[in-house]
Design an enzyme around this catalytic site. Structure first.
Site, PDB file in Angstrom:
ATOM      1  N   ASP A   1       7.250  -4.840   3.921  1.00 46.45           N
ATOM      2  CA  ASP A   1       8.918  -3.414   3.892  1.00 46.45           C
ATOM      3  C   ASP A   1       9.061  -2.766   2.587  1.00 46.45           C
ATOM      4  O   ASP A   1       8.700  -1.766   1.814  1.00 46.45           O
ATOM      5  CB  ASP A   1      10.014  -3.384   4.591  1.00 46.45           C
TER       6      ASP A   1
ATOM      7  N   ALA B   1      -3.839 -10.238   1.229  1.00 46.69           N
ATOM      8  CA  ALA B   1      -3.766 -10.867  -0.021  1.00 46.69           C
ATOM      9  C   ALA B   1      -5.271 -10.155  -0.687  1.00 46.69           C
ATOM     10  O   ALA B   1      -5.279 -10.281  -1.862  1.00 46.69           O
ATOM     11  CB  ALA B   1      -4.381 -12.476  -0.558  1.00 46.69           C
TER      12      ALA B   1
ATOM     13  N   ALA C   1      16.555  -1.384   6.646  1.00 47.73           N
ATOM     14  CA  ALA C   1      16.852  -1.889   5.609  1.00 47.73           C
ATOM     15  C   ALA C   1      15.812  -1.621   4.231  1.00 47.73           C
ATOM     16  O   ALA C   1      16.721  -1.531   3.462  1.00 47.73           O
ATOM     17  CB  ALA C   1      17.801  -3.007   6.401  1.00 47.73           C
TER      18      ALA C   1
ATOM     19  N   ASN D   1      19.858  -4.933  10.501  1.00 49.45           N
ATOM     20  CA  ASN D   1      19.342  -6.302  11.218  1.00 49.45           C
ATOM     21  C   ASN D   1      19.948  -7.512  10.541  1.00 49.45           C
ATOM     22  O   ASN D   1      19.966  -7.061   9.354  1.00 49.45           O
ATOM     23  CB  ASN D   1      18.026  -7.090  11.302  1.00 49.45           C
TER      24      ASN D   1
ATOM     25  N   GLY E   1      13.357 -14.355   1.198  1.00 50.74           N
ATOM     26  CA  GLY E   1      14.446 -13.752   1.916  1.00 50.74           C
ATOM     27  C   GLY E   1      14.035 -12.200   2.295  1.00 50.74           C
ATOM     28  O   GLY E   1      12.870 -11.937   1.987  1.00 50.74           O
TER      29      GLY E   1
ATOM     30  N   LEU F   1      -3.783  -4.268   3.074  1.00 47.88           N
ATOM     31  CA  LEU F   1      -5.027  -5.868   3.020  1.00 47.88           C
ATOM     32  C   LEU F   1      -4.625  -7.053   2.783  1.00 47.88           C
ATOM     33  O   LEU F   1      -4.757  -7.919   2.827  1.00 47.88           O
ATOM     34  CB  LEU F   1      -5.953  -5.162   2.923  1.00 47.88           C
TER      35      LEU F   1
ATOM     36  N   ASN G   1      -1.185  -1.599   8.450  1.00 47.53           N
ATOM     37  CA  ASN G   1      -1.864  -3.148   8.851  1.00 47.53           C
ATOM     38  C   ASN G   1      -3.404  -2.693   8.806  1.00 47.53           C
ATOM     39  O   ASN G   1      -3.708  -1.870   9.273  1.00 47.53           O
ATOM     40  CB  ASN G   1      -1.264  -4.296   8.393  1.00 47.53           C
TER      41      ASN G   1
END
Length: 290
Positions: A238, A208, A41, A10, A273, A206, A179
């Site tokens: 990711d 933090a 990516a 993307n 980013g 999980l 998650n």
């Protein structure tokens, strides 16, 4: 060995906002940045920066040559990224002052991957290689079946979460990462807790609080998160996944792979980013946390 990633590509448009917008609300962005992104990516770049050999299987549109070039610069094998007649996928990402985000996805070329393309790419795979997928492309079930037939270690990152997508690939999986909320949704859909899933390795992130690792036949293991001041949580999951996969590929004990991945994710949330700012292995090893 090689990590084969059937993954999305993307253009990530990241808008800095004072807070996440509510229904009908118009907000003026305080900044705009464009990054290479997509869960696929991001994971390819993270695994490559963690020292793994990565071959990306995907597609871009006529506007996506820059994304392929960027992946190549980051050490990812892009020979199996094809050109599609639809636009490259993109994401509109809103990030608030606390680093939380929401995301709008346009699938685009990520859903233009053919079975022939997938088969041709994996014909070069060797038994023991890793195959990873996320829920941002088409062809996941076919890839999982093919990966199992070829003797690959089949891995799935269950996001964006859809219970039917996970259950379709579940019989072929060796590794599943999701998650805490996704784990609850999967348990609601299947009646199976993470410890009861028919998968050898399951990691539940999980946030933090860290992560919990389940291996079939063993007690779960908890890993505490490193404490940092987050500025942007986009891509942190990711990054964690890519680093865990690289650790698996390099033969690390799972606990060591998870700890290294948690260090990388902790660094990632201190940066604005996505793929372009994922830390490399040297940065991860040199990082100091309180």
């Amino acid at each position: 060995m090689t990590i084969w990633n059937l993954g999305s590509i993307n253009a990530d448009m990241v808008y800095d906002l004072p807070h996440l917008p509510g229904p009908g609300e118009t907000l003026a962005a305080r900044g705009l940045h464009q990054f290479l992104g997509g869960k696929g990516a991001n994971m390819s770049v993270a695994s490559a920066r963690a020292g793994a050999r990565v071959s990306h299987i995907g597609a871009v549109g006529p506007d996506g040559g820059w994304a392929r070039d960027r992946l190549t610069e980051y050490g990812v094998d892009t020979r199996h990224i094809t050109d599609a007649d639809v636009p490259t996928g993109h994401a509109i990402i809103a990030v608030d002052a606390d680093g939380e985000n929401n995301i709008i996805l346009f699938q685009g070329a990520n859903h233009a991957i053919s079975e022939d393309q997938l088969g041709q790419a994996l014909s070069s795979a060797a038994a023991g290689d890793l195959l990873v997928m996320q829920n941002e492309t088409n062809g996941q079930t076919h890839a999982a079946q093919l990966g199992r037939e070829l003797g690959l270690t089949v891995c799935y990152a269950a996001a964006p979460f859809q219970a039917e997508s996970v259950t379709a690939v579940l019989p072929y999986l060796d590794f599943l990462i999701l998650n805490e909320i996704e784990a609850e949704q999967l348990q609601s859909a299947t009646g199976l807790a993470p410890s009861d899933l028919p998968v050898e390795h399951v990691i539940v992130t999980l946030g933090a609080k860290g992560a919990r690792y389940f291996q079939r036949g063993r007690d779960p293991a908890d890993f505490a998160a490193f404490q940092v001041e987050p500025v942007d949580t986009t891509g942190a999951g990711d990054t964690f996944t890519g680093y865990v996969l690289a650790g698996m590929d390099r033969g690390m004990p799972m606990a060591q792979a998870i700890l290294q991945a948690m260090r990388a994710a902790a660094l990632m949330v201190t940066r604005h980013g996505t793929a372009d700012v994922i830390p490399d292995l040297k940065e991860v090893h040199e990082a100091r946390f309180d």
